[in-house]
Write a protein that holds these residues in place. Structure first.
Motif, mmCIF file in Angstrom:
data_model
loop_
_atom_site.group_PDB
_atom_site.id
_atom_site.type_symbol
_atom_site.label_atom_id
_atom_site.label_comp_id
_atom_site.label_asym_id
_atom_site.label_seq_id
_atom_site.Cartn_x
_atom_site.Cartn_y
_atom_site.Cartn_z
ATOM 1 N N ASP A 772 -34.283 11.855 43.782
ATOM 2 C CA ASP A 772 -34.212 12.813 42.764
ATOM 3 C C ASP A 772 -35.655 13.755 42.596
ATOM 4 O OD1 ASP A 772 -31.565 12.195 42.506
ATOM 5 O OD2 ASP A 772 -32.118 10.876 40.758
ATOM 6 N N PHE A 773 -36.756 13.240 43.290
ATOM 7 C CA PHE A 773 -37.976 13.789 42.830
ATOM 8 C C PHE A 773 -38.619 14.430 44.255
ATOM 9 C CE2 PHE A 773 -37.395 10.636 39.574
ATOM 10 C CZ PHE A 773 -37.941 11.315 38.382
ATOM 11 N N PHE A 774 -38.354 13.790 45.275
ATOM 12 C CA PHE A 774 -38.894 14.362 46.730
ATOM 13 C C PHE A 774 -37.600 15.059 47.385
ATOM 14 C CE2 PHE A 774 -41.525 10.842 45.528
ATOM 15 C CZ PHE A 774 -42.826 11.249 45.776
ATOM 16 N N THR A 775 -38.120 16.127 48.207
ATOM 17 C CA THR A 775 -37.013 16.579 49.071
ATOM 18 C C THR A 775 -37.711 16.976 50.538
ATOM 19 O OG1 THR A 775 -35.582 18.739 49.249
ATOM 20 C CG2 THR A 775 -37.838 18.905 48.354
ATOM 21 N N ASP A 776 -36.905 17.006 51.330
ATOM 22 C CA ASP A 776 -37.510 17.506 52.821
ATOM 23 C C ASP A 776 -37.020 18.813 53.145
ATOM 24 O OD1 ASP A 776 -39.014 16.455 55.286
ATOM 25 O OD2 ASP A 776 -37.281 17.458 56.141
ATOM 26 N N PRO A 777 -37.884 19.762 53.545
ATOM 27 C CA PRO A 777 -37.143 21.251 53.941
ATOM 28 C C PRO A 777 -36.239 21.126 55.225
ATOM 29 C CG PRO A 777 -39.359 21.450 53.229
ATOM 30 C CD PRO A 777 -39.078 19.959 53.420
ATOM 31 N N ASP A 778 -36.605 20.331 55.880
ATOM 32 C CA ASP A 778 -35.735 20.130 57.283
ATOM 33 C C ASP A 778 -34.383 19.165 57.287
ATOM 34 O OD1 ASP A 778 -37.903 21.576 58.606
ATOM 35 O OD2 ASP A 778 -39.131 19.638 58.611
ATOM 36 N N GLY A 779 -34.228 18.530 55.981
ATOM 37 C CA GLY A 779 -33.266 17.862 55.686
ATOM 38 C C GLY A 779 -33.149 16.422 56.425
ATOM 39 N N ASP A 780 -34.511 16.096 56.704
ATOM 40 C CA ASP A 780 -34.912 14.528 57.439
ATOM 41 C C ASP A 780 -34.516 13.575 56.164
ATOM 42 O OD1 ASP A 780 -35.439 15.535 59.881
ATOM 43 O OD2 ASP A 780 -37.178 15.853 59.524
ATOM 44 N N GLU A 781 -34.134 12.424 56.613
ATOM 45 C CA GLU A 781 -34.259 11.271 55.540
ATOM 46 C C GLU A 781 -35.605 10.574 55.364
ATOM 47 O OE1 GLU A 781 -32.113 6.770 55.240
ATOM 48 O OE2 GLU A 781 -31.732 8.099 56.864
ATOM 49 N N LEU A 782 -35.917 10.456 54.270
ATOM 50 C CA LEU A 782 -37.325 10.112 53.688
ATOM 51 C C LEU A 782 -37.300 8.678 53.683
ATOM 52 C CD1 LEU A 782 -38.122 12.855 51.199
ATOM 53 C CD2 LEU A 782 -38.779 12.844 53.633
ATOM 54 N N VAL A 783 -38.657 7.982 54.086
ATOM 55 C CA VAL A 783 -38.761 6.619 53.892
ATOM 56 C C VAL A 783 -39.875 6.741 52.617
ATOM 57 C CG1 VAL A 783 -39.723 4.512 54.681
ATOM 58 C CG2 VAL A 783 -38.367 6.064 56.121
ATOM 59 N N TYR A 784 -39.714 5.627 51.707
ATOM 60 C CA TYR A 784 -40.790 5.585 50.693
ATOM 61 C C TYR A 784 -41.726 4.278 50.828
ATOM 62 C CZ TYR A 784 -37.882 9.268 48.747
ATOM 63 O OH TYR A 784 -36.995 10.376 48.502
ATOM 64 N N THR A 785 -42.814 4.382 50.260
ATOM 65 C CA THR A 785 -43.606 3.210 50.034
ATOM 66 C C THR A 785 -44.190 3.466 48.724
ATOM 67 O OG1 THR A 785 -45.660 4.359 50.956
ATOM 68 C CG2 THR A 785 -44.066 3.183 52.387
ATOM 69 N N VAL A 786 -44.390 2.484 48.047
ATOM 70 C CA VAL A 786 -45.026 2.339 46.715
ATOM 71 C C VAL A 786 -46.166 1.320 46.510
ATOM 72 C CG1 VAL A 786 -43.108 3.328 45.389
ATOM 73 C CG2 VAL A 786 -43.293 0.465 45.988
ATOM 74 N N LYS A 787 -47.377 1.678 45.782
ATOM 75 C CA LYS A 787 -48.379 0.803 45.681
ATOM 76 C C LYS A 787 -48.655 0.705 44.062
ATOM 77 C CE LYS A 787 -53.015 0.051 47.211
ATOM 78 N NZ LYS A 787 -54.166 0.948 48.160
ATOM 79 N N LEU A 788 -48.954 -0.527 43.676
ATOM 80 C CA LEU A 788 -49.734 -0.384 42.244
ATOM 81 C C LEU A 788 -51.254 -0.474 42.373
ATOM 82 C CD1 LEU A 788 -47.284 -3.105 40.510
ATOM 83 C CD2 LEU A 788 -47.883 -0.882 39.685
ATOM 84 N N LEU A 789 -51.882 0.457 41.747
ATOM 85 C CA LEU A 789 -53.400 0.319 41.603
ATOM 86 C C LEU A 789 -53.720 -0.904 40.756
ATOM 87 C CD1 LEU A 789 -54.415 3.975 41.156
ATOM 88 C CD2 LEU A 789 -53.888 2.686 43.161
#
Length: 920
Positions: A772-789
């Motif tokens: 809901d927050f990120f988008t890809d102009p080419d319509g590709d599927e995105l892979v997410y990584t998260v990290k706590l500081l």
């Protein structure tokens, strides 16, 4: 200086042409406006377009307004185009007519719609990317406008690359003629092996030439035949060229700076310089070399001879018109080009009947509509008046346009050469073999000497600027041989009633008695009809009688098809048949229905009357009865009656090709995509594959089960199709087309930012869908990584795009989130959280306070009551606040309170919160 030259010169100046003539890819799309694509200057250097302009063909109902504006504002550095809305929206600042006003030739120019073509120049942008966006938007606007019929990118033609080997002064002075051994007294004629090859050069074979000496016994060129040289400028002072130049006497004798002959051009004495838009021709190595091959002055005891350079007598030799489209600055070496379409048209308007073109537009397989219009105009109007009737002083009605096939060493539809009405010329080395650099294809018309890449004296010798001479090689050098032979044909046969079609028939049937396919079996049927023969071209036999009827000797059934044979037959007025047609059909054939049948042409120039000719008919349906008809024809198109037979083909089956289900193939950056193809043969035959056309960077590898296709980024951004032909050992085949797309990958982006969250202790579990927050102009599927500081107050869990957050302790946390597309491009964002006590008020600030007290309340609250009490417990201020989601701060104005200590009293949902604060 012309305004168009000012506006477009910066774009053209970056495209230095190098030193030679090994031709980069010929040209060009198209009337199909969907093919218009964006291109960066940094992309593949063999495909270039003008970045700050597009070419439009205006609709007839729009042209009056356009012409009025151009007339009123001519000469201004910018035009006010606001009265034409779509031009204003395109950000256009100047209009320049592609085919200039043509004076006395303007009526036919307008009748053919050529006055509708304009180059539309728009604002120069600071960056290439910004300029591309402006151009792309301009294209879209023009395509949607009813005032525009055609939109084109402005392709930038190039000369093929070649090296130049100039003869030294000692080599020039050492040349002498042995009396009586050569047909002319030109000192360098013996080095022009391409006219008469005695086989003494290394790798050379006797007779690998254009058979010019015998032709000169019939015709050497006459002065009413004009050849336009669309190329670099001819050195008009060259001692071996100046007597054979086209001269516009009205301009030569007229007033400088005035259009004395009314053709729309000023001071065009020897032609016109379209590269610099001036009458003065500037010498150019390539153009001077090409011109010398066509018609350097022959038998003048100087330098070289031209194919149609005359016999040395006054007034002999065809005339060379310099239509200059390439210019190289002698000081800086900087090169400019332009005006190609206009240059071709100029030749037709000013007396030329042959248009010689040794250039192309790299990387395109369709011809631009504006260039097509120019070619068609030359073919229709050369040698004619405004109504298309042959002029009394012209040797021919209509014209021929001749182009070099190109020097990429590739098999693709190189444009403009592959445009069907054009005569296209491939290059031969010194030994009948195709020069390694020559392009190939079924569209090639004929072959001529272009030169050997291994030794400079095996290249083509001709004129160079400054009175010099030297060697070059390329299809650029082959092409003027054919133009010269065409000029000899017109010189010999030209008169009232002689047409361009008759010239083409004579030229394209004038071939040496050498089998081009036997000498070049790798390129069977893809180098043209044969080697041009100047003597055959000027043979005067009209060929009124058809050859004898050939008779079938045998038709044998083989696994590859039908092997047919017959004997070569004589022709009463041409010695022997020029060629044969083998017709085939699954229906019965007779004299009356041959035109509906498929056929193969068979030309065997080495075969003598009575010798056997054989041809394999391939690609036929298995287990099928075919009806065959055999005819013979002569150079002039007279065809014999048919000889009939029939045979049934072998039951060979085609290979089986299985392509797995797959997603659309799209590649970008350094990405590669692999696609396995399973191949088997139902008859157990071995098989092989062939790439049809260009692979556009795709790698094809054999595997145990078939093929593996590896797609990668080598070509331009755009949509392509890889075409493969899978054939078994007997010739049965299956074709395969795999579409794929090359695109510029755009990085993901943060569609909306993460707001800082305050989560109450004990109720702190929450989640986000990162999609809901990120988008890809080419319509590709995105892979997410998260990290706590460091020192976080929460625990996190990522499942796909779902981020879940659970409390750990009171305090703040920062989560760094990366969204990565399949090609590794990423977008990064941070999410700030804070675990706070489960109170209805989380924070009161600033304290001490001067004027505005901020009260941050719990996220779940939608309203709250706030009061401020004095030290004596009296209520001094009171307000009821309504809260919108995401806006949890209530502001209280306390500026009127006296300095001192106060109590904030908050109440919501049955809960009470108290906190003291100090007012300054």
């Amino acid at each position: 200086m012309n305004i168009r030259y000012i506006l477009l010169s910066a774009a053209l100046a970056t495209l230095a042409l190098g030193t030679g003539c090994r031709k980069a890819e010929l040209e060009a799309p198209s009337q199909d406006t969907s093919a218009l694509e964006m291109e960066q200057a940094s992309e593949m250097p063999n495909r270039k377009t003008v970045l700050h302009a597009v070419r439009l063909k205006f609709a007839p109902n729009q042209i009056d307004q356009v012409e009025r504006i151009v007339k009123e504002q001519a000469g201004k550095p910018r035009m006010d185009l606001s009265s034409i809305p779509f031009l204003k929206e395109m950000k256009a600042v100047y209009l320049y007519r592609v085919f200039p006003y043509a004076g006395k030739f303007e009526p036919r120019t307008r009748r053919e719609g050529m006055h509708l073509w304009y180059d539309v120049v728009f604002e120069r942008e600071i960056s290439t990317a910004a300029a591309q966006q402006v151009r792309q938007r301009a294209i879209e606007i023009a395509q949607q406008s009813s005032g525009v019929d055609i939109v084109e990118l402005i392709r930038i033609p190039r000369l093929p690359k070649t090296s130049v080997t100039e003869l030294s002064a000692s080599e020039l002075s050492a040349q002498t003629r042995t009396s009586g051994t050569l047909p002319t007294d030109d000192p360098l004629l013996s080095k022009q092996w391409h006219y008469h090859n005695d086989g003494t050069l290394i790798r050379a074979k006797r007779g690998a030439d254009i058979n010019l000496y015998k032709a000169w016994g019939v015709e050497m060129g006459r002065s009413d035949v004009i050849v336009s040289i669309v190329d670099g400028g001819i050195d008009v002072q060259h001692e071996d060229l100046r007597e054979n130049l086209f001269i516009n006497t009205a301009e030569m004798r007229g007033v400088s700076g005035r259009d004395d002959d009314g053709n729309g051009f000023v001071d065009d004495v020897y032609g016109y310089n379209f590269a610099l838009e001036q009458g003065r021709i500037t010498p150019h190595s390539h153009g001077t070399h090409v011109a010398g091959t066509v018609a350097a002055r022959s038998n003048n005891n100087r330098g070289v001879a031209g194919v149609a350079g005359g016999d040395g007598s006054p007034g002999s030799g065809v005339r060379l018109m310099s239509c200059q489209t390439f210019h190289t600055d002698p000081t800086s070496g900087q090169s400019r080009n332009g005006g190609f379409e206009a240059a071709i048209k100029y030749g037709a308007d000013n007396g030329a009947v042959i248009s010689q073109n040794s250039w192309g537009i790299p990387g395109y397989e369709k011809i631009d509509a504006s260039l097509k219009d120019a070619v068609d105009y030359f073919i229709k109007y050369a040698g004619c008046d405004n109504d298309g009737n042959q002029l009394p002083g012209s040797p021919m009605k209509g014209g021929v346009v001749i182009f070099a096939a190109g020097n990429d060493g590739l098999e693709y539809r190189a444009m403009p050469s592959a445009y069907a009405p054009i005569i296209s010329v491939a290059a031969m080395s010194t030994n009948f073999e195709a020069s390694p650099y020559t392009n190939r294809g079924t569209w090639v018309t004929i072959m001529a000497p272009g030169g050997d890449i291994y030794q400079h004296n095996g290249q083509v010798l001709s004129t160079l600027p400054g009175g010099s001479y030297g060697y070059m090689q390329g299809t650029s050098m082959a092409c003027p041989h054919v133009s010269g032979v065409a000029a000899l044909i017109v010189s010999e046969f030209g008169k009232m009633g002689f047409t361009n079609e008759e010239l083409k028939k004579r030229l394209t049937t004038a071939i040496l008695s050498e089998d081009i396919n036997r000498h070049n079996p790798r390129f069977f049927g893809r180098l043209g009809i044969g080697y041009v023969d100047a003597f055959a071209a000027v043979t005067s036999n009209p060929g009124a009688v058809a050859p004898k009827i050939p008779q079938w000797q045998s038709v044998e059934v083989t696994p590859r098809g039908l092997e047919a044979s017959w004997l070569a037959v004589e022709d009463a007025d041409d010695e022997k048949a020029f060629g044969y047609k083998v017709y085939y059909s699954t229906q019965s054939l007779s004299q009356t229905n041959l035109a509906q049948a498929q056929y193969q042409k068979v030309i065997e120039p080495e075969t003598k009357v009575g010798e056997q000719i054989a041809r394999l008919l391939e690609g036929l349906e298995a287990s099928t009865t075919y009806h065959l008809a055999l005819t013979a024809y002569d150079r002039w198109g007279n065809e014999s009656a048919p000889s009939l037979t029939s045979a049934k083909t072998h039951a060979n089956r085609r290979p089986i090709v299985r392509v797995p289900q797959h997603e659309p193939i799209r590649v970008s950056g350094d990405e590669t995509i692999k696609l396995p193809i399973e191949i088997s043969d139902p008859d157990g035959d071995t098989w092989h594959y062939e790439i049809l056309g260009s692979a556009q960077g795709t790698i094809v590898r054999r595997t145990d089960k078939g093929l593996e296709l590896i797609f990668r980024v080598v070509a331009y951004v755009g949509e392509y199709t890889l075409r493969l032909k899978i054939s078994d050992q007997h010739g049965a085949s299956e074709e395969l087309s795999i579409p794929f797309e090359i695109y510029r990958n755009a990085a993901p982006s943060l569609e909306r930012p993460f707001a800082k969250r305050y989560l109450p202790q004990g109720k702190a579990e929450t989640s986000y869908d990162l999609d809901d927050f990120f988008t890809d102009p080419d319509g590709d599927e995105l892979v997410y990584t998260v990290k706590l500081l460091d020192n976080p107050s929460v625990r996190i869990q990522l499942t796909g795009s779902r981020l879940t957050i659970r409390e750990e302790k009171l305090g703040p946390s920062v989560i760094v989130i990366e969204a990565v597309d399949p090609r590794g491009q990423k977008a990064v964002a941070t999410l700030q959280l804070e675990i706070v006590p489960d109170e209805i008020v989380h924070l009161v600030y600033p304290t001490p306070v001067l004027s505005t007290l901020n009260v941050r309340v719990a996220e779940y609250l939608r309203s709250i009551s706030l009061r401020i009490l004095g030290a004596d417990g009296r209520e001094l201020l009171s307000q009821r606040a309504k809260l919108a989601p995401g806006n949890q701060i209530v502001k209280i104005q306390v500026s009127k309170l006296s300095p001192g200590t106060y109590t904030l009293y908050a109440e919501a949902e049955g809960k009470i919160y108290r906190q003291t604060f100090i007012k300054r």
